[in-house]
Design a protein around this motif. Structure first.
Motif, mmCIF file in Angstrom:
data_model
loop_
_atom_site.group_PDB
_atom_site.id
_atom_site.type_symbol
_atom_site.label_atom_id
_atom_site.label_comp_id
_atom_site.label_asym_id
_atom_site.label_seq_id
_atom_site.Cartn_x
_atom_site.Cartn_y
_atom_site.Cartn_z
ATOM 1 N N GLN A 1 -4.746 6.585 7.058
ATOM 2 C CA GLN A 1 -4.275 5.219 7.213
ATOM 3 C C GLN A 1 -3.486 5.054 8.514
ATOM 4 N N LEU A 2 -2.692 6.053 8.846
ATOM 5 C CA LEU A 2 -1.810 5.930 10.002
ATOM 6 C C LEU A 2 -2.578 5.942 11.315
ATOM 7 N N ILE A 3 -3.572 6.828 11.451
ATOM 8 C CA ILE A 3 -4.299 6.860 12.724
ATOM 9 C C ILE A 3 -5.145 5.608 12.921
ATOM 10 N N ARG A 4 -5.538 4.976 11.830
ATOM 11 C CA ARG A 4 -6.303 3.733 11.950
ATOM 12 C C ARG A 4 -5.420 2.573 12.411
ATOM 13 N N ASN A 5 -4.104 2.764 12.329
ATOM 14 C CA ASN A 5 -3.187 1.672 12.632
ATOM 15 C C ASN A 5 -2.192 2.030 13.738
ATOM 16 N N ASP B 1 -7.260 3.388 0.040
ATOM 17 C CA ASP B 1 -8.633 3.878 0.084
ATOM 18 C C ASP B 1 -9.161 3.646 1.496
ATOM 19 N N PRO B 2 -9.422 4.722 2.255
ATOM 20 C CA PRO B 2 -9.851 4.535 3.645
ATOM 21 C C PRO B 2 -11.133 3.735 3.784
ATOM 22 N N SER B 3 -11.976 3.804 2.789
ATOM 23 C CA SER B 3 -13.255 3.092 2.906
ATOM 24 C C SER B 3 -13.049 1.581 2.937
ATOM 25 N N ASP B 4 -11.884 1.109 2.444
ATOM 26 C CA ASP B 4 -11.630 -0.335 2.462
ATOM 27 C C ASP B 4 -11.540 -0.879 3.875
ATOM 28 N N SER B 5 -11.174 -0.011 4.835
ATOM 29 C CA SER B 5 -11.041 -0.484 6.220
ATOM 30 C C SER B 5 -12.093 0.126 7.134
ATOM 31 N N ALA C 1 -17.165 6.994 10.739
ATOM 32 C CA ALA C 1 -17.060 6.698 12.166
ATOM 33 C C ALA C 1 -15.711 6.065 12.488
ATOM 34 N N THR C 2 -15.180 5.256 11.574
ATOM 35 C CA THR C 2 -13.874 4.625 11.800
ATOM 36 C C THR C 2 -12.786 5.674 11.940
ATOM 37 N N SER C 3 -12.785 6.646 11.046
ATOM 38 C CA SER C 3 -11.767 7.701 11.111
ATOM 39 C C SER C 3 -11.940 8.559 12.355
ATOM 40 N N LEU C 4 -13.166 8.945 12.663
ATOM 41 C CA LEU C 4 -13.394 9.819 13.809
ATOM 42 C C LEU C 4 -13.038 9.135 15.128
ATOM 43 N N THR D 1 0.830 -1.204 0.000
ATOM 44 C CA THR D 1 0.000 0.000 0.000
ATOM 45 C C THR D 1 0.860 1.247 0.000
ATOM 46 N N ASN D 2 0.502 2.184 -0.859
ATOM 47 C CA ASN D 2 1.024 3.543 -0.765
ATOM 48 C C ASN D 2 -0.075 4.490 -1.205
ATOM 49 N N LEU D 3 0.256 5.740 -1.469
ATOM 50 C CA LEU D 3 -0.802 6.701 -1.796
ATOM 51 C C LEU D 3 -1.520 6.374 -3.098
ATOM 52 N N SER D 4 -0.884 5.598 -3.944
ATOM 53 C CA SER D 4 -1.505 5.298 -5.240
ATOM 54 C C SER D 4 -2.704 4.372 -5.119
#
Length: 973
Positions: A880-884, A613-617, A904-907, A607-610
């Motif tokens: 991606q980083l805050i989710r992990n 997709d945040p919605s995947d997680s 909600a996942t991001s927040l 995974t990189n910026l290319s």
């Protein structure tokens, strides 16, 4: 001094591109409109002038708005930091810090050879000091570890003079006339030139005068390293040296000192003598019989040549002393200080024959164009490095390989790990070794006696040799498990040191079968040694039954949850060095890579910026948290409140999305303000040997590099180091310290070995923990870094996939971090690394940042990225980083450091990250006396004033233009 990094410049320009575009469009439109009006309204002067005024007022207003948006938006943090108040150290703190620096160097200088008792020099006051490095020695590393030029620096020659030595001024002038600066080794430029004068430039008069001046000579050899550049392991090859400008391998950049020869002939590297240096040594030893060699560098050097010169009687290792430490060198030569340093790394005779040599450097993948990052430097594609030596790093390899008959130890190792001589002699005797199975404690006394004629200090080094089964869990035959340093002992005096450690410190990680730490039944050799190779006394304890640390009531080393496999995917398709069959796979495991293709399986999950997709997680079951509540809490109310207290939930409920996003996104060299809860902006700064505000230019005194601290083997000095950093932080208004740096000296060619401690995780972890505890005693939080597996600079931010097995990750590379987290307690910080672990970016590795750091070790604090350059690097995405498990972005410009998703996942991830940041910062010294005063930055006050004045001016211009137009129109009637 702030280094200008082109990545920073490019990122800054990109962050303000929309505003710059708006400014350009406004000016172009105004020019076009002016020309068009001139052509169409030639006869009507009043209309033309009014139109001109209106167009340009609108253009200026547009430019002003764009500039305001730049300053208050993307450039806000940078300008706030750059215009902050400049603080200065008190003279008392300057004096105290300099005294500590000398104390550290006194115990860090290591005596490697002293034939015929040449040192100390008690019968001469005059010294001929040879070697260009004597006039331009190495005080510290480069990059974030560079020292400030704001304070006086004690030079090498100054240090000799302070101990009463006269040095040959004619020689000194000869070297300074030849060159006054060495090659520039920095993040953005590497010039490895060693300006050593060719021997033909030494005239007969210079040498005859030198012999008349003194019969004693000192030779100085220096080497420098720094952030962003590993030391060249072949000065002419193009297979291990990465050119960040062209994205291609290259030979090292240096200039020869003579047209008659190469300083570094084919096949030579930076950590051996250049031809000019060798010729100089020949010249000196042909003319002097009493020679002392001083090696001034942080990276272990090939010193085998000293055995070819009987005239070189003594050898001293004097690593980077900081700004005052060289005073100790004169004391050691004079004998007023008895050297007590011990090597923190193994000095081998041939660095090209180390297990890591062929698997350190530049190895780009050949099939990953889809992950390439386009930049001004071309397309940068992912690369890899294989930690194929497994746990056999440094002395662990050499001691085990010798025991298994793979190597001839004396022919391979010149100075073992933990080795150092003294001007006196010591005896160590070990008492009865007890093993309390109920508590798991191994304990014994060691009595150290000074049997010589000079006062001195000694180190008690304790090693474990665990039982090994061929083909079983990998184990080294020597493992440092505990160490203590004595007080200064007078001749005849003794001191008894208590040594204690737990039996789970002897356990090994079994990543194949048990997938847990295992203490195998059998006999364990417990020895005290004068170095990793030389046993003084040994005792054996027997562990009656195998213990597997795999249950909640039986975790390893106090883990909160059971440690089990997390890094299976990071092992990759690598052959790891094994002791099995007496290292039968040594040649295969340590050979250079031949396969440069990423596997299809790894490409599928890379995974990189290319492709992120945040919605995947996104988790559809997560509930949206409360934001913007009115609970009336202030951050200061929660100082000292337990991390899990429900009051934190109430405070976090008060925050808005934008407030959390700003705190998370704008954490580069600061900790952003949140006005609504009384959260003030805090200053977090570099570096490992000092405090440096890269924006205001305010800095502290540079202490000796951590390699020197490691060579002291002195926990008290390490604690004082952290305390002094904390004291200086108070005086220059700093809250967070980007240090200590605890990555391992996997290779002697590591560019940042000066700021890392050692090849050994126990020595590293124990000393670094003391630094962190010392800073914490002043309520300064430390960013222990770089988490994790950042052992090389080559392609460090070029999507570098680091492949290692779980045993080596846990036992070698994570152990210093674990030691620090468990020893220093809550409200601390860590800084991530640039590299990938396997094919996952370290700051996005949930197993590392959540499972290991928080769940197993119980870390309560916040984790920040290494420098965040987002789109330029091609793989950093804040969401991606805050989710992990990462909490803050070390960003000073606008890039991909903001959260784009409002799911909600991001927040919920933002909420956790904000909690971690606020918990650490409210427990820092700035909140010791309640809520600190928060003032508007001076530049914002000035901006408001300028905006008001400009608004009044533009309004006045419009009014004047309209009035003139009306007058002309009335006159025409």
């Amino acid at each position: 001094m702030l280094e200008i990094n082109m990545d920073d410049v490019i990122a800054t320009i990109q962050s303000v591109q929309p505003q710059l575009t708006a400014i350009a469009i406004a000016l172009i439109v105004a020019l076009v409109a002016t020309v068009a009006v001139n052509r169409r309204t030639v006869a009507n002067q009043g209309t033309r002038k009014l139109t001109h005024a209106s167009v340009w007022v609108a253009a200026v207003a547009t430019v002003a708005v764009a500039i305001n948006l730049m300053l208050t938006g993307p450039l806000n943090s940078m300008i706030t930091m750059a215009t902050g108040t400049r603080y200065e150290l008190s003279q008392q703190t300057i004096d105290t810090t300099n005294d500590l620096a000398v104390d550290i160097e006194r115990e860090g200088i290591t005596l490697l050879q002293n034939n015929d008792g040449m040192l100390p020099l008690t019968d001469t006051d005059s010294l001929n000091v040879f070697g260009w490095a004597s006039t331009n020695p190495v005080y510290g590393g480069t990059g974030s570890g560079a020292l400030s030029d704001a304070y006086d620096t004690t030079s090498l020659l100054d240090g000799l003079h302070m101990s009463g030595f006269d040095t040959n001024d004619e020689l000194t002038g000869f070297y300074t006339d030849y060159a006054t600066t060495r090659g520039d080794v920095s993040i953005t430029n590497t010039d490895w030139t060693l300006p050593e004068p060719p021997v033909e430039t030494y005239d007969d008069g210079l040498l005859s005068n030198a012999k008349e001046f003194s019969s004693t000579a000192m030779i100085v050899i220096g080497r420098v390293g720094g952030e962003g550049s590993d030391l060249p392991d072949d000065m002419n090859a193009t297979d291990h040296t990465y050119d960040d400008e062209s994205n291609k391998p290259k030979a090292a950049n240096y200039t020869d000192n003579s047209s008659e020869y190469q300083d570094f002939p084919e096949g030579t590297h930076y950590l051996e003598l250049s031809q000019s240096e060798r010729d100089m040594i020949d010249l000196v030893t042909d003319n002097f019989d009493d020679v002392v060699l001083v090696y001034n560098g942080a990276n272990t050097f090939e010193l085998g040549f000293v055995e070819d010169y009987p005239q070189i009687r003594s050898v001293l290792w004097a690593p980077h002393p900081g700004q005052a430490g060289f005073a100790a060198l004169g004391e050691v030569l004079r004998g007023t200080t008895n050297p007590s340093g011990k090597t923190a790394d193994t000095f081998v005779r041939d660095l090209t024959q180390t297990p890591t040599y062929e698997n350190f450097g530049d190895f780009p993948y050949d099939n990953v164009d889809e992950f390439g990052v386009e930049s001004t430097r071309g397309i940068r594609t992912p690369a890899f490095v294989n930690y194929s030596e497994g746990i056999y790093v440094g002395y662990r390899f050499y001691e085990t390989a010798a025991d298994e008959g793979l190597i001839n130890y004396e022919e391979t190792v010149q100075y073992p790990f933990g080795y150092g001589l003294s001007y006196t002699t010591f005896e160590q005797s070990i008492g009865a070794v007890s093993y309390d199975e109920a508590t798991g404690t191994i304990s014994f006394d060691v009595t150290v006696t000074n049997t010589g004629t000079a006062p001195g200090k000694d180190v008690v080094e304790t090693y474990v040799n665990p039982p090994y089964t061929d083909g079983g869990i990998e184990k080294a035959s020597a493992n440092l498990v505990a160490f203590e340093k004595t007080d200064e002992l007078e001749p005849g005096a003794s001191q008894t040191m208590r040594i204690e450690f737990d039996d789970d410190d002897m356990a090994s990680y079994d990543y194949r079968d048990a997938k847990a730490y295992v203490l195998e039944a059998g006999d364990y050799g417990i020895s005290i040694r004068s170095d990793s190779h030389s046993v003084i006394e040994e005792s054996v304890i027997s562990v009656p039954r195998t213990v597997v640390y795999d249950s909640e009531d039986n975790t390893h080393n106090g883990d909160v949850t059971v440690a089990t496999n997390v890094f299976d995917d990071a092992a990759g398709d690598v052959t790891y060095l094994s002791r099995s069959g007496r290292f039968v796979n040594y040649v295969e495991a340590t050979a250079a890579p031949t396969d440069f293709s990423m596997s299809d399986e790894d490409k599928a999950t890379f995974t990189n910026l290319s492709n992120y997709d945040p919605s995947d997680s996104d988790d559809a079951d997560e509930q949206m948290p409360t934001t913007g509540a009115n609970n009336g809490l202030r951050l200061a109310d929660l100082r000292g409140v337990d991390y899990d207290d429900e009051q934190w939930d109430l405070l976090l409920d008060q925050l808005t999305f934008d407030e959390m996003d700003s705190l998370i996104a704008n954490a580069g060299y600061q900790n952003a303000a949140i006005e609504s809860i009384g959260k003030i902006r805090l200053s977090d700064v570099d570096g490992p040997a000092a405090l440096k505000d890269n924006f205001t230019g305010v800095s502290s005194i540079g202490l000796p590099a951590n390699i020197v601290v490691a060579c002291t083997w002195n926990k008290d000095l390490a604690r004082a180091y952290g305390e002094t950093i904390g004291d200086m932080a108070h005086e220059i208004n700093v809250s967070g310290w980007y240090a200590p740096s605890v990555n391992i000296h996997r290779s002697a060619f590591g560019g940042r070995n000066f700021e890392y401690f050692s090849e050994d995780p126990t020595l590293t972890g124990e000393l670094a923990a003391e630094q962190v505890i010392g800073a914490k005693s002043r309520s300064v939080y430390s960013f222990t870094k770089h988490f994790a597996l950042n052992e090389q600079e080559t392609r460090r931010n070029g999507q570098l996939c680091t492949w290692a097995n779980e045993q080596s990750i846990r036992e070698i590379y994570l152990k210093p971090f674990e030691t620090i987290v468990k020893a220093s307690g809550d409200a601390q910080a860590l800084m991530g690394s640039f590299n990938y672990i396997g094919n996952v970016y370290s700051s996005a590795h949930e197993g590392l940042n959540e499972t290991v750091l928080r769940d197993e070790w119980g870390f309560k604090g916040f984790l920040e990225t290494d420098y965040f350059s987002g789109a330029l690097y091609g793989y950093q995405d804040a969401d991606q980083l805050i989710r992990n498990g990462t909490d803050a972005m070390l960003a000073s410009t606008e890039t991909t450091n903001h959260i784009d998703s409002r799911s909600a996942t991001s927040l919920n991830a933002m909420r956790r990250a904000t909690h971690n940041i606020l918990y650490t910062t409210v427990n820092s010294w700035r909140y010791e006396n309640g809520e600190p005063e928060q003032s508007t930055p001076i530049w914002q006050v000035a901006l408001i004033g300028v905006d008001i004045a400009l608004g009044v001016l533009l309004a006045g211009l419009v009014a004047i233009s309209i009035r003139r137009f009306m007058k002309r129109r009335a006159g025409e009637r």
